[in-house]
Design an enzyme around this catalytic site. Structure first.
Site, PDB file in Angstrom:
ATOM      1  NE  ARG A  71      -3.863   2.003   2.474  1.00  0.00           N
ATOM      2  CZ  ARG A  71      -3.968   2.771   3.551  1.00  0.00           C
ATOM      3  NH1 ARG A  71      -3.229   2.509   4.625  1.00  0.00           N
ATOM      4  NH2 ARG A  71      -4.800   3.788   3.584  1.00  0.00           N
ATOM      5  CG  HIS A  91      -1.153   5.220  -0.659  1.00  0.00           C
ATOM      6  ND1 HIS A  91      -1.894   5.834   0.332  1.00  0.00           N
ATOM      7  CD2 HIS A  91      -1.927   4.196  -1.093  1.00  0.00           C
ATOM      8  CE1 HIS A  91      -3.056   5.213   0.478  1.00  0.00           C
ATOM      9  NE2 HIS A  91      -3.084   4.210  -0.372  1.00  0.00           N
ATOM     10  CG  ASP A 126       8.883  10.978  -6.089  1.00  0.00           C
ATOM     11  OD1 ASP A 126       8.038  10.363  -5.398  1.00  0.00           O
ATOM     12  OD2 ASP A 126       8.882  12.213  -6.209  1.00  0.00           O
ATOM     13  CB  SER A 149       7.540  12.161  -2.841  1.00  0.00           C
ATOM     14  OG  SER A 149       6.489  11.520  -3.546  1.00  0.00           O
ATOM     15  CG  ASN A 172      -0.694   8.960   2.055  1.00  0.00           C
ATOM     16  OD1 ASN A 172      -1.230   7.993   1.520  1.00  0.00           O
ATOM     17  ND2 ASN A 172      -0.070   9.901   1.363  1.00  0.00           N
ATOM     18  CG  HIS A 202      -8.297  -4.225  -2.350  1.00  0.00           C
ATOM     19  ND1 HIS A 202      -9.351  -3.478  -2.840  1.00  0.00           N
ATOM     20  CD2 HIS A 202      -7.312  -3.333  -2.094  1.00  0.00           C
ATOM     21  CE1 HIS A 202      -9.002  -2.190  -2.888  1.00  0.00           C
ATOM     22  NE2 HIS A 202      -7.776  -2.089  -2.430  1.00  0.00           N
ATOM     23  CG  ASP A 214      -9.971 -12.375  -0.311  1.00  0.00           C
ATOM     24  OD1 ASP A 214     -11.105 -12.916  -0.320  1.00  0.00           O
ATOM     25  OD2 ASP A 214      -9.004 -12.809  -0.957  1.00  0.00           O
TER      26      ASP A 214
END
Length: 321
Positions: A62, A66, A74, A76, A93, A189, A240
């Site tokens: 994840r 993101h 990169d 970030s 986040n 997921h 799931d």
């Protein structure tokens, strides 16, 4: 810059029988001479952490998603800001975790090869290796990404769990990813964990009349209501059910039964192409899912990358040099 606009070498990766073009500046052997043990070092650290806490596999995957969806892959999302205005401070986040694994891998690399391996590459490798620890698919990771110097909370505009198929497709298209990548990467997921807060309105007050989303299987709604009381916004929920600890194609079975946890899961049945993919995976017990996931993860890793003289090689992943 979308993938279709990247200059690509006439080099192809064989990803379990699928060819994917490698953008200029990346190479499977990028660190061969300057840090030949880079991948082994990252793998060792990742195995240490994820084998002790397997839920980190989903968490790290994840973090990677993101990162790549904001300013590209990169690193970030790893940056901290004293003003709390970096990407990691944005609401979507705040629940990210697993940063310590990336930091530990980077620290080990700095001891062996200081100033050589980027945090962006470390995150790409950690995400791959974390999935492998839980017996998920492997994919090659061409290396050579450089680290971004900018991380802005205001720029975080990720694919939303509340989005319909049209909005999701646009988000993916804007990053050079196609409809197949959308449905395939949604398959991550299968190891996902969410919380009651993100589905509260969907099961209790979908249109403001005390109703639930009619696209959901009523029996699934009843099950969710037993776990998530109306004022409960914290309890965890498996994305799931029954297969959350195993990376497999079972997620598509759940979605086909109208038991997708988010609107973004259920809406995959609203598009002919994504529905066809789901139906195929259900009918064939996920015969092509691992191969497809590997290909889409390779493509994700090419989104808006920095190479050459762009960006930098951070000494610590949470701070610019």
């Amino acid at each position: 810059m979308a993938i279709k606009n990247l200059l690509v070498l006439t080099v192809f990766l064989s990803v379990l029988g699928v060819s994917v073009a490698i953008p200029k500046g990346l190479d499977l052997n990028y660190y061969k001479h300057r840090c030949p043990d880079a991948e082994a070092i990252v793998r060792r650290v990742t195995v240490q952490y994820v084998s002790r806490q397997t839920s980190l596999a989903a968490a790290l995957l994840r973090v990677y998603f993101h990162d790549c969806f904001v300013r590209g892959c990169d690193g970030s999302v790893l940056l901290k800001s004293p003003n709390k205005d970096a990407e990691r401070d944005a609401i979507p986040n705040l629940s990210l975790r697993g940063y310590e694994v990336v930091d530990a891998a980077k620290s080990a690399l700095e001891k062996k090869c200081p100033g050589v391996v980027s945090c962006a590459d470390v995150l790409a490798l950690v995400a791959r290796d974390a999935v492998l620890v839980i017996n998920g698919p492997w994919w090659p990771v061409p290396l050579g990404r450089r680290d971004g110097r900018i991380s802005r909370k205001s720029e975080v505009n990720l694919p939303s769990p509340f989005a319909g198929i049209a909005a999701l497709r646009k988000k993916f298209f804007d990053k050079g990813l196609n409809t197949k990548d959308l449905v395939v990467l949604s398959g991550a997921h299968t190891i996902g964990i969410s919380n009651c807060g993100l589905i509260n309105s969907r099961i209790y007050n979908f249109t403001g009349k005390g109703d639930f989303d009619p696209s959901m299987n009523p029996s699934y709604v009843r099950t969710l209501k037993k776990r998530c009381k109306p004022t409960d916004f914290r309890t965890s929920v498996e994305m799931d059910p029954g297969s959350v600890k195993k990376f497999d194609s079972h997620y598509f079975n759940i979605v086909s039964q109208k038991k997708g946890l988010f609107t973004s899961d259920s809406t995959l049945l609203d598009d002919p192409e994504t529905k066809r993919y789901i139906d195929t995976q259900v009918a064939t017990a996920g015969s092509s899912f691992n191969k497809d996931f590997s290909e889409s993860m390779v493509k994700l890793g090419f989104v808006e990358i920095l190479t050459g003289n762009k960006g930098e090689i951070r000494r610590k992943c949470a701070f610019v040099n």
